[in-house]
Write a protein that holds these residues in place. Structure first.
Motif, PDB file in Angstrom:
ATOM      1  N   LEU A 218      35.644  42.628  34.113  1.00  0.00           N
ATOM      2  CA  LEU A 218      35.057  43.752  33.382  1.00  0.00           C
ATOM      3  C   LEU A 218      33.556  43.531  33.205  1.00  0.00           C
ATOM      4  N   VAL A 219      33.166  42.307  32.814  1.00  0.00           N
ATOM      5  CA  VAL A 219      31.741  42.003  32.649  1.00  0.00           C
ATOM      6  C   VAL A 219      31.010  42.170  33.978  1.00  0.00           C
ATOM      7  N   ARG A 220      31.637  41.669  35.058  1.00  0.00           N
ATOM      8  CA  ARG A 220      30.986  41.786  36.379  1.00  0.00           C
ATOM      9  C   ARG A 220      30.896  43.242  36.829  1.00  0.00           C
ATOM     10  N   GLN A 221      31.914  44.031  36.505  1.00  0.00           N
ATOM     11  CA  GLN A 221      31.880  45.464  36.835  1.00  0.00           C
ATOM     12  C   GLN A 221      30.732  46.129  36.075  1.00  0.00           C
ATOM     13  N   LEU A 222      30.577  45.777  34.780  1.00  0.00           N
ATOM     14  CA  LEU A 222      29.470  46.336  33.988  1.00  0.00           C
ATOM     15  C   LEU A 222      28.118  45.947  34.576  1.00  0.00           C
ATOM     16  N   LYS A 223      28.047  44.747  35.202  1.00  0.00           N
ATOM     17  CA  LYS A 223      26.796  44.266  35.776  1.00  0.00           C
ATOM     18  C   LYS A 223      26.651  44.664  37.254  1.00  0.00           C
ATOM     19  N   PHE A 224      27.446  45.629  37.719  1.00  0.00           N
ATOM     20  CA  PHE A 224      27.328  46.188  39.081  1.00  0.00           C
ATOM     21  C   PHE A 224      27.631  45.161  40.178  1.00  0.00           C
ATOM     22  N   HIS A 225      28.510  44.173  39.924  1.00  0.00           N
ATOM     23  CA  HIS A 225      28.775  43.171  40.958  1.00  0.00           C
ATOM     24  C   HIS A 225      29.736  43.664  42.031  1.00  0.00           C
ATOM     25  N   PHE A 226      30.590  44.627  41.690  1.00  0.00           N
ATOM     26  CA  PHE A 226      31.631  45.037  42.646  1.00  0.00           C
ATOM     27  C   PHE A 226      31.216  46.285  43.417  1.00  0.00           C
ATOM     28  N   SER A 227      31.370  46.238  44.733  1.00  0.00           N
ATOM     29  CA  SER A 227      31.163  47.439  45.533  1.00  0.00           C
ATOM     30  C   SER A 227      32.523  47.930  46.009  1.00  0.00           C
ATOM     31  N   GLU A 228      32.568  49.110  46.628  1.00  0.00           N
ATOM     32  CA  GLU A 228      33.870  49.686  46.977  1.00  0.00           C
ATOM     33  C   GLU A 228      34.565  48.926  48.096  1.00  0.00           C
ATOM     34  N   ASN A 229      33.826  48.114  48.868  1.00  0.00           N
ATOM     35  CA  ASN A 229      34.508  47.350  49.919  1.00  0.00           C
ATOM     36  C   ASN A 229      34.361  45.843  49.744  1.00  0.00           C
ATOM     37  N   HIS A 230      33.803  45.389  48.636  1.00  0.00           N
ATOM     38  CA  HIS A 230      33.625  43.948  48.447  1.00  0.00           C
ATOM     39  C   HIS A 230      33.829  43.633  46.973  1.00  0.00           C
ATOM     40  N   HIS A 231      35.092  43.291  46.613  1.00  0.00           N
ATOM     41  CA  HIS A 231      35.398  43.032  45.205  1.00  0.00           C
ATOM     42  C   HIS A 231      36.593  42.089  45.105  1.00  0.00           C
ATOM     43  N   PHE A 232      36.538  40.978  45.879  1.00  0.00           N
ATOM     44  CA  PHE A 232      37.717  40.118  45.898  1.00  0.00           C
ATOM     45  C   PHE A 232      37.961  39.436  44.554  1.00  0.00           C
ATOM     46  N   GLY A 233      36.898  39.201  43.790  1.00  0.00           N
ATOM     47  CA  GLY A 233      37.089  38.618  42.459  1.00  0.00           C
ATOM     48  C   GLY A 233      38.063  39.453  41.642  1.00  0.00           C
ATOM     49  N   PHE A 234      37.873  40.767  41.714  1.00  0.00           N
ATOM     50  CA  PHE A 234      38.785  41.661  40.995  1.00  0.00           C
ATOM     51  C   PHE A 234      40.190  41.611  41.601  1.00  0.00           C
ATOM     52  N   GLU A 235      40.258  41.633  42.935  1.00  0.00           N
ATOM     53  CA  GLU A 235      41.581  41.644  43.580  1.00  0.00           C
ATOM     54  C   GLU A 235      42.383  40.390  43.241  1.00  0.00           C
ATOM     55  N   ALA A 236      41.684  39.240  43.203  1.00  0.00           N
ATOM     56  CA  ALA A 236      42.371  37.996  42.848  1.00  0.00           C
ATOM     57  C   ALA A 236      42.917  38.092  41.422  1.00  0.00           C
ATOM     58  N   ALA A 237      42.106  38.664  40.519  1.00  0.00           N
ATOM     59  CA  ALA A 237      42.566  38.828  39.137  1.00  0.00           C
ATOM     60  C   ALA A 237      43.780  39.752  39.079  1.00  0.00           C
ATOM     61  N   ALA A 238      43.770  40.817  39.896  1.00  0.00           N
ATOM     62  CA  ALA A 238      44.890  41.758  39.909  1.00  0.00           C
ATOM     63  C   ALA A 238      46.145  41.105  40.473  1.00  0.00           C
ATOM     64  N   TRP A 239      45.976  40.327  41.552  1.00  0.00           N
ATOM     65  CA  TRP A 239      47.141  39.594  42.092  1.00  0.00           C
ATOM     66  C   TRP A 239      47.720  38.713  41.011  1.00  0.00           C
ATOM     67  N   TYR A 240      46.869  37.938  40.345  1.00  0.00           N
ATOM     68  CA  TYR A 240      47.312  37.012  39.317  1.00  0.00           C
ATOM     69  C   TYR A 240      48.022  37.759  38.195  1.00  0.00           C
ATOM     70  N   TRP A 241      47.469  38.918  37.822  1.00  0.00           N
ATOM     71  CA  TRP A 241      48.041  39.699  36.734  1.00  0.00           C
ATOM     72  C   TRP A 241      49.436  40.202  37.100  1.00  0.00           C
ATOM     73  N   HIS A 242      49.590  40.672  38.339  1.00  0.00           N
ATOM     74  CA  HIS A 242      50.910  41.128  38.786  1.00  0.00           C
ATOM     75  C   HIS A 242      51.912  39.978  38.792  1.00  0.00           C
ATOM     76  N   PHE A 243      51.440  38.785  39.192  1.00  0.00           N
ATOM     77  CA  PHE A 243      52.308  37.605  39.189  1.00  0.00           C
ATOM     78  C   PHE A 243      52.813  37.321  37.767  1.00  0.00           C
ATOM     79  N   VAL A 244      51.885  37.358  36.801  1.00  0.00           N
ATOM     80  CA  VAL A 244      52.240  37.105  35.407  1.00  0.00           C
ATOM     81  C   VAL A 244      53.247  38.150  34.917  1.00  0.00           C
ATOM     82  N   ASP A 245      53.049  39.391  35.334  1.00  0.00           N
ATOM     83  CA  ASP A 245      53.919  40.509  35.002  1.00  0.00           C
ATOM     84  C   ASP A 245      55.344  40.265  35.532  1.00  0.00           C
ATOM     85  N   VAL A 246      55.432  39.842  36.805  1.00  0.00           N
ATOM     86  CA  VAL A 246      56.739  39.615  37.425  1.00  0.00           C
ATOM     87  C   VAL A 246      57.460  38.448  36.736  1.00  0.00           C
TER      88      VAL A 246
END
Lengths: 260, 110
Positions: A218-246
Motif C-alpha cells: 500500500l505504501v509503495r502504491q501510494l509512492k507510485f512504485h507499481f506500474s500496470e505491467n511491473h508489480h511483482f512485489g504486490f503479486e508476491a504479497a497476493a500469493w502469500y495472502w491467498h496461501f494464508v487464506d487457504v
C-alpha cells in the motif's frame, strides 16, 4: 552503462552477515531466557532482525524500482523463489495438521478415547471462527480487486482495495486475539491445547506477516512504485495472502469444525 | 552482440546472448523480452491527490553514483542506520559470548 545480459549482479551487501548475527542473538537469547529468565538478549536480537529486514528489503525496492535491475529474467527468478518459499510454508503447516490428525483420529486412553478430549470445551466454530472465515474470504476478493485495479492503472481503486485488504487483515488478527482471551482451554491442556494453539498461532503469525507485506505494498502504491505491467512485489504479497487464506480454510474445517 | 540462425529470415540475425545459446531446432521462435528499464519514466506517473511522484528523481539518484553500494546510496540516513546496525552486531556478539560463557560455568548446588 552498458549491460549485455539480463541478469542482476548484486552489490556487496552487509545484510546476510547482520541477519546471521541477529539470528544468533535471538537463539542464544531464547536459551538465556529459558535458563536465567531474562528476555533482554532475545528482544535485542529481534530488534536487530527487524533492522536487517527493513534495510535489506529497502535495498531490493531500490534495485527494482530505482535501478531497474528486475528484468523479466530476474523476475522469473523472484517468482520461482516465492513459489518455493510458499511450498516450504505448505509443508510447515502440513506437519501441524499431521500432529492434529495423529492425535485426534485415534485418541489415546489418557484423552478418554474421544475427541475433543474429556473435559475440553471447544470453541463454537459457527460464531467468531465463521466470521473470521468470511473476513479472510472477503480480503481475498479485495486483494484481487486491488490487482485488477493496478493492471488497469486505476490508482484510486488500487489504493482503496489495498487499504480494505489491510484493514480486513487487522480485523482478523483482532478477532483472533479476542478469541484467544475467551478460549476456555489453554496451550497446556494436553494435546488438544497444544495442537490447537500451535496451528492457529502460527497461522495468526502468518496473517500478521501477510498484513505487513500488504501494508508495504500500500505504501509503495501510494509512492507510485507499481506500474500496470511491473508489480511483482504486490503479486508476491497476493500469493502469500491467498496461501494464508487457504490454510485458514483447512484450519476452520478440520480443527475448529470437525475437531469440535 | 550475439547471433542466431533465424529460419524465418533464412540468415543470421541479431539475438540476445541468452537466446543464442539455446538451440531452437527448426522452429523460429524470437524471444521477446521486456527491455531493461534504465531511467524510464513510469507510465503511471501523474501526480495524484497532492502526492508527488518522486520515482523519476529517485531513479536518477540511484542510477548515478554506481560506485557507492546500493545500501548507502540514499544519503546520510542510510549511513546512520548502517552504522547503528553494525555497532549493534559487534555489541551483540560480545554480549552473546558473555552469556554463553556464563552459562558454561553453572553454580554448583551444594
Amino acid at each position: 552503462m552498458t549491460q549485455r545480459h539480463p541478469f542482476h549482479l548484486v552489490d556487496q551487501s552487509p545484510w546476510p552477515l547482520t541477519g546471521a548475527t541477529a539470528a544468533l542473538f535471538t537463539t542464544v537469547g531464547i536459551m538465556v531466557w529459558f535458563h536465567f529468565n531474562t528476555p533482554f538478549l532475545t528482544l535485542f536480537g529481534v530488534v536487530m532482525v527487524i533492522l536487517t529486514m527493513f534495510q535489506w528489503w529497502r535495498d531490493v525496492v531500490r534495485e527494482s524500482t530505482y535501478e531497474g535491475q528486475h528484468t523479466s529474467e530476474v523476475g522469473s527468478g523472484l517468482r520461482w523463489g516465492m513459489i518455493l518459499f510458499i511450498t516450504s510454508e505448505v509443508l510447515f503447516f502440513f506437519a501441524f495438521f499431521w500432529a492434529f490428525f495423529h492425535s485426534s483420529l485415534a485418541p489415546t486412553i489418557e484423552l478418554g478415547t474421544c475427541w475433543p478430549p474429556t473435559g475440553i470445551d471447544p470453541i463454537n466454530p459457527f460464531q467468531v471462527p465463521l466470521l473470521n472465515t468470511a473476513v479472510l474470504l472477503a480480503s481475498g476478493v479485495t486483494v484481487t480487486w486491488a490487482h485488477h485495479s493496478i493492471i488497469a492503472a486505476n490508482r484510486p481503486e488500487a489504493i482503496q482495495a489495498l487499504l480494505i485488504t489491510v484493514l480486513l487483515g487487522l480485523y482478523f488478527t483482532a478477532l483472533q486475539i479476542f478469541e484467544y482471551y475467551q478460549a476456555p482451554f489453554t496451550i497446556a491442556d494436553a494435546v488438544y491445547g497444544s495442537t490447537f494453539f500451535v496451528a492457529t498461532g502460527f497461522h495468526g503469525l502468518h496473517v500478521i506477516i501477510g498484513t505487513t507485506f500488504l501494508l508495504i505494498c500500500l505504501v509503495r502504491q501510494l509512492k507510485f512504485h507499481f506500474s500496470e505491467n511491473h508489480h511483482f512485489g504486490f503479486e508476491a504479497a497476493a500469493w502469500y495472502w491467498h496461501f494464508v487464506d487457504v490454510v485458514w480454510l483447512f484450519l476452520f474445517i478440520s480443527i475448529y469444525w470437525w475437531g469440535s | 552482440m550475439s547471433y542466431k540462425f533465424n529460419s524465418l529470415a533464412g540468415r543470421l540475425t541479431k539475438s540476445s546472448a541468452f537466446a543464442a545459446y539455446i538451440p531452437q531446432g527448426l522452429k523460429a521462435s524470437p524471444v521477446i523480452r521486456a527491455p531493461i528499464v534504465w531511467a524510464q519514466k513510469p507510465t503511471t506517473s501523474q501526480d495524484a491527490e497532492g502526492v508527488k511522484n518522486q520515482v523519476y528523481e529517485r531513479q536518477k539518484q540511484f542510477q548515478r553514483n554506481k560506485e557507492i553500494p546500493v545500501h548507502l546510496r540514499g544519503g546520510n540516513v542510510d549511513v546512520i542506520l548502517y552504522r547503528i546496525t553494525l555497532i549493534g552486531c559487534v555489541f551483540g556478539t560480545f554480549w552473546t559470548i558473555y552469556e554463553l560463557a556464563k552459562a558454561s560455568f553453572p553454580k554448583s548446588n551444594d
